[in-house]
Design a protein around this motif. Structure first.
Motif, PDB file in Angstrom:
ATOM      1  N   TRP A  83       0.576  -1.081   0.179  1.00 36.42           N
ATOM      2  CA  TRP A  83      -0.242   0.152   0.221  1.00 36.42           C
ATOM      3  C   TRP A  83       0.817   1.468  -0.274  1.00 36.42           C
ATOM      4  O   TRP A  83       2.343   1.129   0.273  1.00 36.42           O
ATOM      5  CB  TRP A  83      -0.743   0.068   0.752  1.00 36.42           C
ATOM      6  N   SER A  84       0.076   2.548   0.113  1.00 37.60           N
ATOM      7  CA  SER A  84       1.232   3.832  -0.213  1.00 37.60           C
ATOM      8  C   SER A  84       1.962   4.321   0.921  1.00 37.60           C
ATOM      9  O   SER A  84       3.031   4.485   0.841  1.00 37.60           O
ATOM     10  CB  SER A  84       0.351   4.546  -0.223  1.00 37.60           C
ATOM     11  N   GLY A  92       6.119   1.288  -0.826  1.00 38.45           N
ATOM     12  CA  GLY A  92       5.553   1.552  -1.647  1.00 38.45           C
ATOM     13  C   GLY A  92       5.248   2.336  -2.925  1.00 38.45           C
ATOM     14  O   GLY A  92       6.467   2.520  -3.179  1.00 38.45           O
ATOM     15  N   LYS A  94       6.326   4.107  -6.451  1.00 37.66           N
ATOM     16  CA  LYS A  94       6.892   5.652  -7.003  1.00 37.66           C
ATOM     17  C   LYS A  94       6.168   5.892  -8.639  1.00 37.66           C
ATOM     18  O   LYS A  94       6.560   5.457  -9.315  1.00 37.66           O
ATOM     19  CB  LYS A  94       8.238   6.214  -6.294  1.00 37.66           C
ATOM     20  N   GLU A 107      -4.198  12.170  -6.416  1.00 36.64           N
ATOM     21  CA  GLU A 107      -3.830  10.496  -5.447  1.00 36.64           C
ATOM     22  C   GLU A 107      -4.012   9.976  -5.692  1.00 36.64           C
ATOM     23  O   GLU A 107      -5.840   9.450  -6.041  1.00 36.64           O
ATOM     24  CB  GLU A 107      -4.404  11.571  -4.085  1.00 36.64           C
ATOM     25  N   TYR A 110      -6.078   3.091  -4.071  1.00 43.03           N
ATOM     26  CA  TYR A 110      -5.984   1.841  -3.877  1.00 43.03           C
ATOM     27  C   TYR A 110      -7.075   0.967  -3.201  1.00 43.03           C
ATOM     28  O   TYR A 110      -8.050   1.455  -2.724  1.00 43.03           O
ATOM     29  CB  TYR A 110      -4.863   2.103  -2.232  1.00 43.03           C
ATOM     30  N   TYR A 156       9.335   0.106  -7.399  1.00 39.82           N
ATOM     31  CA  TYR A 156       7.837  -0.805  -6.225  1.00 39.82           C
ATOM     32  C   TYR A 156       9.064  -2.009  -5.952  1.00 39.82           C
ATOM     33  O   TYR A 156      10.091  -1.940  -6.570  1.00 39.82           O
ATOM     34  CB  TYR A 156       6.199  -1.435  -6.519  1.00 39.82           C
TER      35      TYR A 156
END
Length: 694
Positions: A83-84, A92, A94, A107, A110, A156
């Motif tokens: 998750w972020s 998380g 990028k 934003e 998820y 990631y």
């Protein structure tokens, strides 16, 4: 880093996982430090472990929102993404997109993440394929066809139960072909109403508007703010109407505050909502929905009886002895008229009950405001102790005949106002220590609704006042008292001795709280007040106006003390206490380390103002026989000094269901929970525990 589930990863795999993560982060540190300034021509690491594909929902429309989707697909079931906010470790994604000027990426959205706990650390992960939606705001003046193709780059982390590797992919949006209807349904939807949050002590409290009828099978709040909460700590949920209140322990080493809060509330079964929260009021109380279950609460009537019995026993406990002189003089006068005796009994009871109730209410108010305080919190304040010191010295002077105070029943006046004032003082000085029956009632009062909690505090006061109240309403008891006479004046002067000893004890406590210089100024204040009272007594015996002289003489001492005491105060630290048992200061870390050693652990909490604590220490703890038994059994001793306010100690006392000190806990080797020992220790109790625990 949570690379594997606790029940599947052996220690060797965990070490390998950690080493792999360190190596991979070292290799990719520069790449993870910030989003790339430009889209690279090719990937640095590739996406062989978890493939990433970018989809576009149709063509962008000027002035609208264009939805993109990043679809992550593991090459094998053991790989997972994050998750972020990945939790205690992990990484998380990028994402960088090559957008035209004026286009803005929103934003990412998820799905509800899953929890992965290993070795006490929690991570927020996704097992299997998952999709992250990326909204793009297209400016109103954008020309049709301004974006011929959309390229991007994503970085990631992919992990299994053995290793973590960095991944990246160069992306080009694929128009059409994506299942956007399903992906939108999988993303956590936004909550319509705004949530509120507050930091109270060491807890983050979040009020999330949610219909009371909504079922919650396994609620959990995934906090988006980094380094704010302890991710693996148990979360508590309570309902207050259509508001769900979540309580989450803060990260001990985190930032401890936030201007705004974002997160996802998971309901269980991958369902949930995302929310944003602003600082605001969060309801207290409510019905427990989920979280650590407190010990079974006894029925209210048993708690009431416990409070009454505890208050009654305060009349004979050592910590109450300094005020017995006040009661003795009042009880000796109970042989006057029946109406006067009843009136004084009621007035005294009103004073005691009011004082206990007000102390309880103030305690609840402070705790609701996030203060970590417990019963007897007033004696942790140096200013309160100095005031009590002056008051005890003045009462001793009154008993000794230095001056007369007609409005207060510590003399022989018999006024109802005096009985009421005596009750206030009796309760204020008598309640610091908790005794049998009283401990359970006060511990429960900190968990009950406000009305029931105040009822228990009032019952405690009623129990403390019962002997005097009974003398006021039961004539046979009054007839058992000696008849009034000249002996009462002699008795009054004799009672000056225990009150003087009380003042000396308070002076010692003043030095313990604030240091020697602080205590010296307090002693100077007492000398000034006593000198002023001596002048008052001389004027009273001469039949002249006395009390204006008191103000003139005492005012300079009071003014000097008000200026000097705050500047001379030296806060007492949690240093090593002198002890035969070589005890170490309490902390959560020290307790965990001591229990991990496989030896018995004796943990006790004390305070310099708690007479019961000091009696127990002299009678059972600081004994050569106890020291020898502890040394033979290898007992580790920890002590929590609660003389001054200590949030960690208060929180621990609350967790044990105790509202104050003394508290004695015995941890047998390997035991899941401690054994709570009696609040009155017999001389051989600890030695016997040590011998039995070897």
């Amino acid at each position: 880093m949570a690379c594997a589930r606790t029940f599947t990863a052996p220690i060797r795999q965990l070490l390998a996982c950690w080493l792999a993560l360190i190596a991979s982060m070292a290799l990719s540190g520069a790449a993870f430090a910030q989003a790339p300034a430009a889209i690279p021509e090719q990937a640095r690491y590739g996406d062989a472990k978890i493939a990433a594909v970018l989809y576009a929902d149709g063509a962008p429309q000027a002035g609208g929102e264009w939805m993109l989707a990043l679809r992550f697909t593991p090459s094998a079931p053991e790989w997972h993404g994050y998750w972020s906010n990945p939790g205690d470790a992990g990484q998380g994604m990028k994402l960088a997109l090559d957008l035209p000027p004026g286009w803005r990426m929103g934003e990412p959205l998820y799905p509800v993440p899953q929890r992965l706990v290993i070795s006490g650390l929690m991570n927020h992960i996704y097992e299997g394929a998952y999709t992250v939606l990326v909204p793009v705001r297209v400016p109103a003046g954008a020309e049709q066809g301004a974006l011929q193709r959309l390229r991007g780059h994503v970085e990631y982390l992919a992990c299994t139960d053995k290793i973590c590797v960095p991944q990246d992919a160069v992306l080009e949006a694929r128009p059409g072909g994506g299942d956007f209807a399903r992906w939108r349904a999988e993303a956590a939807p936004p909550l319509d109403a705004r949530a509120r949050f507050a930091v109270a002590g060491k807890l983050l409290r979040v009020a999330i508007p949610l219909p009371a009828a909504m079922a919650l099978s396994d609620p959990h709040v995934f906090v988006g703010n980094a380094r704010l909460v302890a991710y693996a700590a148990p979360q508590t949920f309570r309902r207050s109407g259509d508001v769900l209140v979540a309580e989450i322990p803060l990260d001990e080493y985190g930032v401890g505050k936030a201007e705004a809060l974002t997160g996802i509330l998971g309901f269980g079964d991958d369902a949930g909502v995302r929310f944003t929260a602003a600082p605001g009021d969060v309801p207290t109380g409510g019905t427990l929905v989920s979280g650590p279950k407190p010990a079974a609460m006894p029925p209210l009537w048993t708690l009431i009886l416990g409070a009454l019995a505890g208050g009654l026993l305060l009349n004979i406990m050592p910590c109450v002895f300094p005020i017995l002189s006040l009661k003795a003089l009042s009880l000796a006068r109970a042989g006057e008229s029946e109406a006067a005796a009843r009136a004084e009994g009621l007035a005294y009871t009103a004073g005691v009950v009011l004082a206990c109730t007000m102390l309880g209410a103030l305690l609840l108010i402070l705790r609701a405001g996030g203060e970590q305080v417990g019963w007897a919190f007033q004696l942790q304040e140096p200013g309160v102790v100095v005031a009590l010191l002056v008051l005890a010295a003045a009462i001793a002077a009154n008993f000794a005949g230095l001056f007369e105070l007609p409005a207060v029943s510590v003399n022989m006046g018999g006024e109802k106002a005096g009985a009421f004032a005596t009750g206030l003082l009796a309760a204020f000085v008598a309640t610091p220590c908790t005794g049998p029956f009283m401990a359970a009632a006060l511990g429960a009062a900190l968990l009950l609704p406000v009305g029931q909690a105040l009822l228990l505090f009032a019952c405690l006061g009623l129990g403390l006042a019962l002997p005097f109240l009974a003398l006021g309403f039961v004539p046979p008891l009054r007839r058992m008292l000696p008849r009034p006479g000249a002996w009462m004046e002699r008795f009054r002067r004799i009672m000056a001795v225990p009150m003087l000893l009380t003042a000396l004890a308070l002076l010692w406590l003043t030095v313990q709280l604030g240091g020697r210089a602080f205590g010296l100024v307090a002693l100077l204040l007492v000398a000034g007040v006593l000198g002023a009272l001596f002048i008052v007594g001389r004027l009273q015996r001469a039949g002249k106006m006395a009390w204006p002289a008191f103000g003139l003489v005492a005012a300079p001492f009071v003014a000097f003390a008000a200026i000097a005491l705050p500047n001379l105060y030296e806060a007492k630290g949690a240093g090593q206490r002198e002890s035969l048992l070589a005890s170490a200061p309490f902390s959560a870390e020290a307790l965990a380390e001591a229990r991990a050693g496989g030896k018995p652990v004796f943990l006790y909490f004390t305070a310099d103002w708690c007479v019961t604590c000091k009696v127990n220490e002299a009678a059972a703890i600081e004994r050569e026989s106890t020291r020898a038994a502890f040394a033979k059994a290898g007992v580790v001793t920890l002590v929590g000094d609660w003389t001054v306010r200590d949030e960690a100690i208060t929180q621990f006392l609350n967790e044990q269901g105790a509202a104050g000190v003394p508290l004695y806990l015995w941890y047998a080797p390997g035991a899941a929970a401690p054994e709570q020992l009696p609040q009155f220790l017999t001389p051989d109790l600890l030695a016997e525990k040590a011998s039995a625990g070897r």
